[in-house]
Design a protein around this motif. Structure first.
Motif, mmCIF file in Angstrom:
data_model
loop_
_atom_site.group_PDB
_atom_site.id
_atom_site.type_symbol
_atom_site.label_atom_id
_atom_site.label_comp_id
_atom_site.label_asym_id
_atom_site.label_seq_id
_atom_site.Cartn_x
_atom_site.Cartn_y
_atom_site.Cartn_z
ATOM 1 N N ARG A 86 0.838 -1.198 0.000
ATOM 2 C CA ARG A 86 0.000 0.000 0.000
ATOM 3 C C ARG A 86 0.874 1.250 0.000
ATOM 4 N NH1 ARG A 86 -4.697 1.825 4.372
ATOM 5 N NH2 ARG A 86 -5.478 3.580 3.198
ATOM 6 N N VAL A 87 0.521 2.227 -0.813
ATOM 7 C CA VAL A 87 1.235 3.504 -0.827
ATOM 8 C C VAL A 87 0.652 4.366 0.280
ATOM 9 C CG1 VAL A 87 1.834 5.535 -2.169
ATOM 10 C CG2 VAL A 87 1.547 3.339 -3.327
ATOM 11 N N LEU A 88 1.462 4.722 1.271
ATOM 12 C CA LEU A 88 0.954 5.513 2.387
ATOM 13 C C LEU A 88 1.328 6.990 2.250
ATOM 14 C CD1 LEU A 88 1.605 3.047 5.354
ATOM 15 C CD2 LEU A 88 -0.507 3.434 4.104
ATOM 16 N N SER A 89 2.541 7.253 1.822
ATOM 17 C CA SER A 89 2.944 8.641 1.530
ATOM 18 C C SER A 89 4.271 8.570 0.813
ATOM 19 C CB SER A 89 3.070 9.469 2.809
ATOM 20 O OG SER A 89 4.358 9.309 3.360
ATOM 21 N N SER A 90 4.727 9.701 0.299
ATOM 22 C CA SER A 90 5.969 9.662 -0.470
ATOM 23 C C SER A 90 7.166 9.416 0.440
ATOM 24 C CB SER A 90 6.151 10.959 -1.248
ATOM 25 O OG SER A 90 6.213 12.019 -0.323
ATOM 26 N N SER A 91 7.006 9.626 1.751
ATOM 27 C CA SER A 91 8.150 9.407 2.635
ATOM 28 C C SER A 91 8.132 8.020 3.288
ATOM 29 C CB SER A 91 8.206 10.489 3.706
ATOM 30 O OG SER A 91 7.025 10.427 4.483
ATOM 31 N N ILE A 92 7.094 7.252 3.012
ATOM 32 C CA ILE A 92 7.025 5.896 3.586
ATOM 33 C C ILE A 92 7.244 4.879 2.463
ATOM 34 C CG2 ILE A 92 5.557 4.200 4.751
ATOM 35 C CD1 ILE A 92 4.085 6.505 6.107
ATOM 36 N N PRO A 93 8.375 4.173 2.473
ATOM 37 C CA PRO A 93 8.619 3.213 1.397
ATOM 38 C C PRO A 93 7.624 2.048 1.456
ATOM 39 C CG PRO A 93 10.544 3.405 2.855
ATOM 40 C CD PRO A 93 9.431 4.160 3.494
ATOM 41 N N TYR A 94 7.349 1.472 0.306
ATOM 42 C CA TYR A 94 6.526 0.267 0.302
ATOM 43 C C TYR A 94 7.248 -0.852 -0.431
ATOM 44 C CZ TYR A 94 5.249 1.699 -4.478
ATOM 45 O OH TYR A 94 5.294 2.077 -5.785
ATOM 46 N N ILE A 95 6.870 -2.064 -0.068
ATOM 47 C CA ILE A 95 7.340 -3.256 -0.756
ATOM 48 C C ILE A 95 6.093 -3.909 -1.323
ATOM 49 C CG2 ILE A 95 8.625 -5.427 -0.556
ATOM 50 C CD1 ILE A 95 10.251 -2.998 0.414
ATOM 51 N N ALA A 96 6.133 -4.297 -2.557
ATOM 52 C CA ALA A 96 4.957 -4.929 -3.151
ATOM 53 C C ALA A 96 5.407 -5.965 -4.159
ATOM 54 C CB ALA A 96 4.096 -3.875 -3.843
ATOM 55 N N ASN A 97 4.534 -6.912 -4.427
ATOM 56 C CA ASN A 97 4.783 -7.760 -5.574
ATOM 57 C C ASN A 97 4.249 -6.997 -6.773
ATOM 58 O OD1 ASN A 97 2.157 -9.324 -6.706
ATOM 59 N ND2 ASN A 97 1.891 -8.759 -4.554
#
Lengths: 329, 329
Positions: free
Chosen positions: B143-154
């Motif tokens: 899930r994209v939470l904000s531009s400063s919080i990295p995400y990992i996704a398939n």
């Protein structure tokens, strides 16, 4: 993160006053209280539970050591332990021992250094002395560690008896049992004792093959069957497996070599965890462990020890099992 | 448990000297060092990591919030996160949100009060603002939470595309997709986007039905199918399900109403977790998420943030997926 000093500064009071407001101690005027509370809110102040743990010598953290979270039995057990502990305001540190003694030992050391309030031991690769030296509240799953360490277990003996009697009732008279590892004196071995005694009582030919430590994959079980059991399959008419994943692999193996289950071979498993409940073809005949009740009992027994001190042997808990009749018998 | 004072007393030295020995700081004569070390051993002294955490403002504890440990995807993911974190000397506090927003919020608060070094968010029942206010290193799964919080996704889009193209390649021309919940802007919804766009490009009739939050039981899925999908089954020839447990339930449901899979109806799932890998009848056609790599990336991305500060958007990671051809297409 804002500290208690920041709150005191913003509210124009001393740290002691902030602490009094937080702990509802001593006389505080209503205006001062309001000032402190609004400063806490403005700064999004969160009390430091680590400082509190150090002060009170209680961390409200429980360590849980299990063999492997990705095994459906332990995943489900862990989920129930967490839900119970959380309802009592305890947090869980989770450790996967992967059945490695060295990892288990390092986790115990780490948990002690982190001042957990107690440990739930569901992994048992060490000799008993290692657990007796822990010097913290412990509760053990399915293994007797000492008279001062309570254990929670399912009624393994009755489970073994139910499984074996069921196979005999269904007409089997040449039985095989695939046990867990017999080296450590695990309570799960009572399943094997019950199997042997029930066979002897009923004059039934039987054999036990010692299985390896809980295997979590189909492929590992398949290899084990090929190497250790394949030759015997045509000579028996009933097999009691000490876990469901093994029972399922055995069912698929028998099918692949043209042995019909349940007509020519009957299979009983053990566990009835999420995998078994999901599986529709076949619905396994198995012994149901009450996983939720085991998780609750592990957590509540440990919390009881933490809060009220160590009990004697009276606090062991043995939980009832149940035969689930499926399509493999 | 023995304290540093007890060690100092037994060794006949000051607390400062014991601390110097432990931290290898300043000059210590070899005889003094030996005395201190043997006192530590005799008392089974374990350094207090809580005191150290308070002093250094780093707890080496990571919080992980997941929907439910007893779901095979999250159990396996958690197991890999723990193994990676443990190799880097981090411990895990585990929290089951059970998809309840209030629980999730309370866990975040609890983790902050316990001064975890960071949080891995795999449960997403809150609006985005709640995560932005956490003020701690966070990494998010899917899930994209904000531009400063990295995400990992398939790679959800490619996954949806692979699944849909595969159904079309196998000759299907009336497709149905059972998505996850579409309310939160989860990256998993890219699977549905890819489904629709691929159908449109290929001039294929399609429909999407919004599924409920990850269901973990056969029975809940079965009820959902009876209420929402049963009527449509005879009108489609291919279904792309956004998780394997749903795909398996659908396979069993189709069988029960006399629809042959894959002859009359083809089914593709998503996940390829331990349940799917274990299941032999049928071997599901599905999209494989690289669960180990996702777990490693979540843990390493968070630890990188903790140790080296927050990065910009460049640190998002999208991991490749793969079509696993089974017997349901």
């Amino acid at each position: 993160m804002a500290s208690i000093k920041d709150v005191a500064k913003l509210a124009g009071v001393s740290v002691t006053t902030v602490s009094r407001v937080m702990n509802n101690r001593g006389y505080i005027g209503s205006k001062t209280r309001k000032n402190v509370e609004s400063a806490m809110k403005e700064l999004d102040y969160q009390p430091n539970q680590i400082a509190r743990a150090l002060l009170k010598n209680q961390s409200h953290v429980i360590g849980v050591i299990i063999p492997n979270l990705s095994h459906p039995f332990f995943a489900e057990l862990m989920s129930w332990i967490e839900q119970y502990a959380s309802s009592q305001n305890y947090k869980l540190l989770v450790c996967n021992s992967l059945h490695e003694a060295e990892k288990e030992l390092n986790y115990i050391k780490m948990l002690r250094q982190n001042r957990v309030d107690g440990i739930i031991m569901c992994s048992h690769t060490l000799e008993i002395e290692a657990y007796q030296n822990v010097n913290l509240p412990i509760v053990s799953f399915d293994r007797v560690l000492s008279s001062s360490i309570p254990y929670i277990a399912n009624d393994n003996y009755t489970g073994g008896e139910l499984a074996t009697n069921h196979l005999i009732d269904q007409g089997c008279n040449k039985l095989l049992h695939i046990s867990g590892p017999l080296h450590y004196d695990l309570l799960a071995n009572r399943r094997s004792d019950a199997f042997q005694i029930t066979c002897m009582k009923n004059n039934i030919a039987y054999e036990t093959i010692e299985g390896a430590h809980v295997k979590a994959t189909f492929e590992e079980n398949w290899d084990f069957i090929q190497q250790n059991i394949a030759d015997k399959l045509s000579q028996v008419d009933g097999i009691f497996c000490s876990n469901d994943i093994f029972a399922y692999t055995l069912y698929e193996y028998a099918k692949s070599v043209g042995i019909k289950v349940p007509e020519q071979l009957k299979i009983v498993g053990y566990d009835y965890h999420s995998f078994t409940r999901m599986l529709q073809t076949p619905k396994l005949t198995t012994i149901k462990q009450p996983i939720k009740e085991i998780g609750n009992a592990l957590a509540s027994s440990l919390i009881d020890q933490i809060e009220n001190g160590v009990h004697d042997n009276g606090s062991n808990t043995i939980l009832a099992v149940e035969l689930i009749k499926g399509e493999t018998t």
